[in-house]
Design an enzyme around this catalytic site. Structure first.
Site, short mmCIF file in Angstrom:
data_model
loop_
_atom_site.label_atom_id
_atom_site.label_comp_id
_atom_site.label_asym_id
_atom_site.label_seq_id
_atom_site.Cartn_x
_atom_site.Cartn_y
_atom_site.Cartn_z
N GLU A 1 9.99 2.06 10.63
CA GLU A 1 11.15 2.83 10.20
C GLU A 1 10.29 4.37 10.13
OE1 GLU A 1 13.72 1.77 7.49
OE2 GLU A 1 13.78 0.04 8.57
N LYS B 1 1.05 -1.19 0.02
CA LYS B 1 -0.17 0.04 -0.21
C LYS B 1 0.99 1.21 0.10
CE LYS B 1 -2.05 3.16 2.08
NZ LYS B 1 -1.84 4.61 1.59
N CYS C 1 14.07 11.38 5.77
CA CYS C 1 14.34 11.06 7.24
C CYS C 1 15.50 10.78 7.78
CB CYS C 1 13.38 9.57 7.44
SG CYS C 1 14.36 8.41 6.40
#
Ligand code: NAP
Ligand code: MG
Length: 488
Positions: free
Chosen positions: A259, A184, A292
């Site tokens: 994560e 997804k 990130c």
């Protein structure tokens, strides 16, 4: 079967379930940060019924795919890698238009890495024995064989930044382990996922081994993770969503990895190569900080603070904010107007709290860029220091000595990455070991052998991906003990 066309590239806008493309009656729009007025595609908006059908298909796909030997699986993964390389141009173009990262880095780095992710896992599983042995030894007149059993259907949910690279990073080990996947992607950048799904059909995965489900996280995403036929959940995104997913995983006793975000320190000691440190610090702005792993908290030794700041200003001023398809552009736009508002909100609150905005601080009129921003916080407790902005906003703080540098580096709830610049190998070892984060780069950035573990501590995540670590997450280990016949 519904499709959209983006710059001559035809893209499936439905779900790939059990090897067939199916559409939902409801759709959601995806737009481009290059031109927000145009809808790029109306994409199928999956619901609980879609999730149910996809998980059923993934169960069948699991039976077929898990029966492949590791070398048979490796062959299919390598075919997929070759197909990705062959479609690099289309994937990079579509992904740049859909989410805004610079085309050059998509082409040269991120999409190429996607192919490498599948090749790396093909190599890793081929290195194990023909039936997936992890280890074998003799003890107590028996042979002990540790076998990796594929776990079952795995849900893989990804965020909107660098979606192709991130998704392949998570999908490759799941598939290599013999699991079927339910993928997804994020609603803000769903298109490259459809190209990947198309290539899995061409690569020859059995039907249902690779399923793509499009839609909204709180709808079809939540339905997928709540399904008790799912055996693994591999998630990348924000801590808020990870909490929802963790609850669903706990309900079904399903292992999950998360994560999550980061608030990495970028520590510069006076003994460092200053040109290198400044160059790397200015690079943190490149994807508008939507990374990130970015080192967004600049921590600079007092004695060089003025010199560093002047050099950083020169390097920052040289950046070109512009069209991500133009190779002269060095800073990508922000993905979505809502995200621009979120970045702006952080800066407005910092301003109101008394933090000093040294540079930038505003949306750029007429584009989806936010000014390259540098903030000197009033205190280390300031929200702008403690929370991930995910935008082109860096903070600037100084330290007196190594102990203070380490204390500041470790002073947030996150622990994904850290960058350290020093000319001393001893200090590199010492500080590298003292800073708490899943990955520490000393005098470099973003370089990583794909066999190394990857993940965060604290708010930055749970579990490790990468190399054999991800393979073990996606497997159930079994110890097979067979007597050698010398005793009863
Ligand atoms: P997000 O809002 O958490 O969304 C991530 C994914 O989860 C999306 O596909 C989202 O769908 C889906 N989702 C949302 N609610 C869900 C639910 N209740 N159940 C199941 N799925 C759900 O994160 P984001 O804003 O896309 O991404 C930015 C975050 O990702 C930042 O914090 C960034 O640091 C982090 N990130 C971490 C890494 C890493 O490797 N550590 C890498 C990249 C990014 P929708 O798109 O429909 O909302
Ligand atoms: Mg988009």
């Amino acid at each position: 079967m519904s499709t959209a066309v983006v710059r001559n590239v035809t893209i499936q806008t439905g779900h790939l379930i059990g090897g067939a493309w199916v559409s939902s009656p409801e759709t959601f729009e995806t737009r481009s940060p290059m031109d927000w007025s145009t809808v790029l595609a109306e994409v199928s908006r999956g619901d609980a019924t879609t999730a149910d059908a996809a998980v059923a298909a993934a169960q069948d796909g699991f039976v077929a795919w898990s029966a492949y030997t590791p070398s048979e699986r490796a062959e299919v993964l390598r075919r997929l890698a070759d197909l990705i390389d062959a479609r690099n141009d289309d994937i990079a173009l579509v992904e740049t238009i859909d989410m805004g990262f610079r085309h050059e880095s998509m082409r040269e780095r991120l999409v190429a890495r996607g192919a490498l992710n599948f090749r790396t896992y093909a190599d890793i599983i081929e290195r194990s024995g023909p039936a997936g042995e992890a280890e074998q030894w003799d003890a107590k007149n028996t042979s002990h064989t540790v076998i990796r059993m594929p776990a079952g259907p795995a849900v893989v949910i990804t965020p909107w930044n660098a979606p192709f690279m991130l998704a392949t990073w998570k999908l490759a080990p799941a598939l290599a382990a013999g699991n079927s996947v339910l993928f997804k992607p994020a609603e803000w950048s769903p298109l490259s996922a459809a190209l990947l799904a198309e290539l899995t059909v061409e690569a020859g995965f059995p039907p249902g081994a690779f399923n793509l489900v499009q839609g909204i996280g709180s709808e079809v995403g939540a339905a997928l993770v709540a399904d008790d036929r799912v055996r693994r959940i591999s998630f990348t995104g924000s801590p808020e969503t990870a909490r929802h997913i963790g609850k669903a995983a706990a309900e079904n006793l399903v292992p999950f990895t998360a994560e999550l975000g980061g608030k990495g320190p970028l520590v510069v000691f006076a003994d460092s190569d200053l040109d290198l440190a400044v160059k790397r610090a200015a690079e943190q702005y490149e994807d508008s900080g939507q990374v990130c792993l970015a080192g967004t908290r600049l921590l600079v030794e007092e004695s060089i603070a003025d010199e560093f700041r002047a050099a950083l200003e020169a390097a920052t001023a040289a950046h070109v904010l512009g069209d991500p398809l133009d190779d002269a552009t060095s800073v990508a736009p922000v993905v979505h107007p809502d995200h621009l508002d979120s970045i702006d909100g952080f800066v407005r609150r910092a301003e109101a709290a008394g933090d000093n905005i040294i540079r930038g601080g505003n949306k750029v009129d007429g584009s989806m860029h936010f000014e390259l921003t540098l903030i000197e916080p009033a205190s280390n407790d300031s929200e702008i220091v403690q929370r991930e902005v995910f935008g082109p906003v860096l903070t600037f703080q100084t330290f007196a000595d190594e102990a203070e540098a380490v204390a500041l580096a470790n002073s947030t709830s996150y622990g994904l990455s850290a960058l350290i610049f020093t000319g001393s190998q001893e200090r590199a070892e010492r500080v590298g070991r003292a800073v708490r984060a899943g990955i520490i780069w000393v005098n470099t950035f973003l370089v990583r052998d794909l066999e190394a573990p990857f993940g965060g501590t604290g708010l930055s995540g749970i579990g490790r991906e990468g190399g054999r670590y991800a393979l073990e997450f996606h497997s159930d280990l079994k110890t097979l003990i067979i007597a050698d016949g010398s005793t009863e």
